[in-house]
Design a protein around this motif. Structure first.
Motif, PDB file in Angstrom:
ATOM      1  N   ALA A 158      78.652  57.093  24.611  1.00 28.48           N
ATOM      2  CA  ALA A 158      78.353  57.483  25.995  1.00 28.48           C
ATOM      3  C   ALA A 158      79.229  56.710  26.964  1.00 28.48           C
ATOM      4  N   LEU A 159      79.449  55.407  26.692  1.00 28.88           N
ATOM      5  CA  LEU A 159      80.317  54.612  27.558  1.00 28.88           C
ATOM      6  C   LEU A 159      81.756  55.084  27.485  1.00 28.88           C
ATOM      7  N   ALA A 160      82.194  55.495  26.288  1.00 25.70           N
ATOM      8  CA  ALA A 160      83.560  55.963  26.131  1.00 25.70           C
ATOM      9  C   ALA A 160      83.810  57.211  26.962  1.00 25.70           C
ATOM     10  N   GLN A 161      82.785  57.998  27.221  1.00 23.98           N
ATOM     11  CA  GLN A 161      82.944  59.223  27.982  1.00 23.98           C
ATOM     12  C   GLN A 161      82.768  58.996  29.482  1.00 23.98           C
ATOM     13  N   THR A 162      82.248  57.873  29.874  1.00 23.33           N
ATOM     14  CA  THR A 162      82.041  57.575  31.294  1.00 23.33           C
ATOM     15  C   THR A 162      83.383  57.235  31.931  1.00 23.33           C
ATOM     16  N   LYS A 163      83.711  57.973  32.977  1.00 23.15           N
ATOM     17  CA  LYS A 163      84.980  57.730  33.659  1.00 23.15           C
ATOM     18  C   LYS A 163      84.714  56.857  34.890  1.00 23.15           C
ATOM     19  N   VAL A 164      85.347  55.693  34.884  1.00 22.81           N
ATOM     20  CA  VAL A 164      85.140  54.709  35.935  1.00 22.81           C
ATOM     21  C   VAL A 164      86.461  54.489  36.683  1.00 22.81           C
ATOM     22  N   ALA A 165      86.363  54.351  37.975  1.00 19.93           N
ATOM     23  CA  ALA A 165      87.524  54.030  38.799  1.00 19.93           C
ATOM     24  C   ALA A 165      87.098  53.015  39.854  1.00 19.93           C
ATOM     25  N   VAL A 166      88.077  52.408  40.499  1.00 21.54           N
ATOM     26  CA  VAL A 166      87.785  51.448  41.558  1.00 21.54           C
ATOM     27  C   VAL A 166      88.552  51.847  42.812  1.00 21.54           C
ATOM     28  N   LEU A 167      88.080  51.327  43.941  1.00 19.13           N
ATOM     29  CA  LEU A 167      88.705  51.635  45.223  1.00 19.13           C
ATOM     30  C   LEU A 167      88.479  50.473  46.161  1.00 19.13           C
ATOM     31  N   ASN A 168      89.503  50.127  46.913  1.00 20.43           N
ATOM     32  CA  ASN A 168      89.341  49.194  48.029  1.00 20.43           C
ATOM     33  C   ASN A 168      89.425  50.049  49.285  1.00 20.43           C
ATOM     34  N   LEU A 169      88.274  50.478  49.773  1.00 23.79           N
ATOM     35  CA  LEU A 169      88.204  51.430  50.878  1.00 23.79           C
ATOM     36  C   LEU A 169      88.852  50.874  52.140  1.00 23.79           C
ATOM     37  N   GLN A 170      88.583  49.632  52.460  1.00 28.06           N
ATOM     38  CA  GLN A 170      89.148  49.027  53.663  1.00 28.06           C
ATOM     39  C   GLN A 170      90.673  48.956  53.574  1.00 28.06           C
ATOM     40  N   ALA A 171      91.191  48.559  52.425  1.00 26.14           N
ATOM     41  CA  ALA A 171      92.642  48.478  52.251  1.00 26.14           C
ATOM     42  C   ALA A 171      93.259  49.870  52.326  1.00 26.14           C
ATOM     43  N   ALA A 172      92.560  50.852  51.761  1.00 26.31           N
ATOM     44  CA  ALA A 172      93.075  52.223  51.807  1.00 26.31           C
ATOM     45  C   ALA A 172      93.196  52.696  53.250  1.00 26.31           C
ATOM     46  N   ILE A 173      92.155  52.480  54.020  1.00 22.00           N
ATOM     47  CA  ILE A 173      92.170  52.923  55.425  1.00 22.00           C
ATOM     48  C   ILE A 173      93.260  52.193  56.202  1.00 22.00           C
ATOM     49  N   MET A 174      93.353  50.888  56.025  1.00 21.60           N
ATOM     50  CA  MET A 174      94.327  50.111  56.800  1.00 21.60           C
ATOM     51  C   MET A 174      95.761  50.345  56.333  1.00 21.60           C
ATOM     52  N   SER A 175      95.950  50.958  55.158  1.00 25.09           N
ATOM     53  CA  SER A 175      97.296  51.246  54.658  1.00 25.09           C
ATOM     54  C   SER A 175      97.799  52.620  55.069  1.00 25.09           C
ATOM     55  N   THR A 176      96.978  53.386  55.742  1.00 23.62           N
ATOM     56  CA  THR A 176      97.425  54.723  56.153  1.00 23.62           C
ATOM     57  C   THR A 176      98.437  54.622  57.287  1.00 23.62           C
ATOM     58  N   ASP A 177      99.196  55.674  57.441  1.00 22.77           N
ATOM     59  CA  ASP A 177     100.191  55.704  58.517  1.00 22.77           C
ATOM     60  C   ASP A 177      99.515  55.608  59.881  1.00 22.77           C
ATOM     61  N   ALA A 178      98.380  56.286  60.042  1.00 23.71           N
ATOM     62  CA  ALA A 178      97.674  56.272  61.333  1.00 23.71           C
ATOM     63  C   ALA A 178      97.192  54.865  61.682  1.00 23.71           C
ATOM     64  N   ALA A 179      96.662  54.151  60.692  1.00 23.48           N
ATOM     65  CA  ALA A 179      96.189  52.782  60.943  1.00 23.48           C
ATOM     66  C   ALA A 179      97.356  51.859  61.281  1.00 23.48           C
ATOM     67  N   LYS A 180      98.448  52.006  60.543  1.00 20.52           N
ATOM     68  CA  LYS A 180      99.625  51.174  60.821  1.00 20.52           C
ATOM     69  C   LYS A 180     100.147  51.434  62.223  1.00 20.52           C
ATOM     70  N   THR A 181     100.108  52.681  62.659  1.00 22.38           N
ATOM     71  CA  THR A 181     100.555  53.026  64.012  1.00 22.38           C
ATOM     72  C   THR A 181      99.667  52.361  65.060  1.00 22.38           C
ATOM     73  N   LYS A 182      98.343  52.391  64.831  1.00 23.89           N
ATOM     74  CA  LYS A 182      97.423  51.777  65.792  1.00 23.89           C
ATOM     75  C   LYS A 182      97.597  50.260  65.837  1.00 23.89           C
ATOM     76  N   VAL A 183      97.780  49.648  64.693  1.00 23.22           N
ATOM     77  CA  VAL A 183      97.992  48.193  64.653  1.00 23.22           C
ATOM     78  C   VAL A 183      99.305  47.841  65.342  1.00 23.22           C
TER      79      VAL A 183
END
Length: 171
Positions: free
Chosen positions: A21-46
Motif C-alpha cells: 500500500a505504501l509503494a502505491q502511495t504517491k507523495v510529493a512536497v511543496l514549499n508554497l511560500q517559495a513557489a509564490i515568491m519565485s513567480t514573475d509577478a512576485a519578483k516584479t512586485k518586490v
C-alpha cells in the motif's frame, strides 16, 4: 509454538500488505511560500518596492548611518585614549543615537518588505492552490507535504518549481 508461528505469519502478511500500500502511495512536497515568491509577478512586485523612492531613500539613509557609525567607531578606537571621561561618555551617547537611528531605519525597511510579502502571498495564494490542485490531479498524488517539514526531499518529488511554472504561465 504453533500459535507463535501463526502470529508471525499474520504479522508478515500485514507488513507485506502495508508495504504494498505504501509503494502505491504517491507523495510529493511543496514549499508554497517559495513557489509564490519565485513567480514573475512576485519578483516584479518586490522589484517595484526596492526601486520605490521611499524604500530607496530609507536604504540610502541606513547605509549612510552605518558608514557614519563605522567611522565613529574607528575614530573612538583611534582617539579615545586621549579623551577625557566626559568626552568618551558624550561620544558613546552620540554613537548610541546613531545606532538607534540605524536600527529604526532597518526596521522600517523590513516592515515594508514584510508588508509587500504578505500582499503577494494573499493575492497569489489562490493561484498557487489552483496550480497545485491541477498538479495533484495530473500526477494522481495521494499526499503533498510541506517541504520544510521533511527531513529529506528528493528533487524528483518537489513540486515547487512546477507550481511556479504553472503560475507564471497562467498570469
Amino acid at each position: 509454538m504453533l500459535k507463535n508461528v501463526k502470529i508471525v505469519a499474520i504479522l508478515l502478511a500485514g507488513m507485506t500488505l502495508s508495504g504494498a500500500a505504501l509503494a502505491q502511495t504517491k507523495v510529493a512536497v511543496l514549499n508554497l511560500q517559495a513557489a509564490i515568491m519565485s513567480t514573475d509577478a512576485a519578483k516584479t512586485k518586490v522589484n517595484s518596492l526596492k526601486t520605490s523612492s521611499e524604500y530607496s531613500k530609507l536604504q540610502s539613509s541606513a547605509e549612510s548611518i552605518r558608514a557614519e557609525l563605522q567611522k565613529m567607531a574607528e575614530d573612538a578606537k583611534k582617539n579615545s585614549v586621549t579623551w577625557s571621561d566626559e568626552q568618551k561618555t558624550e561620544y558613546q551617547r552620540k554613537m548610541n543615537f546613531q545606532r538607534s537611528d540605524f536600527e529604526t531605519t532597518v526596521k522600517k525597511l523590513r516592515a515594508m518588505e514584510a508588508q509587500v510579502g504578505q500582499e503577494i502571498q494573499a493575492s497569489m495564494g489562490p493561484k498557487a492552490r489552483d496550480a497545485l490542485d491541477a498538479l495533484i490531479k495530473e500526477q494522481k498524488l495521494d499526499v503533498v507535504l510541506d517541504s520544510n517539514t521533511a527531513y529529506y526531499v528528493s528533487p524528483s518529488v518537489d513540486l515547487t518549481e512546477a507550481v511556479v511554472k504553472r503560475m507564471n504561465a497562467a498570469k
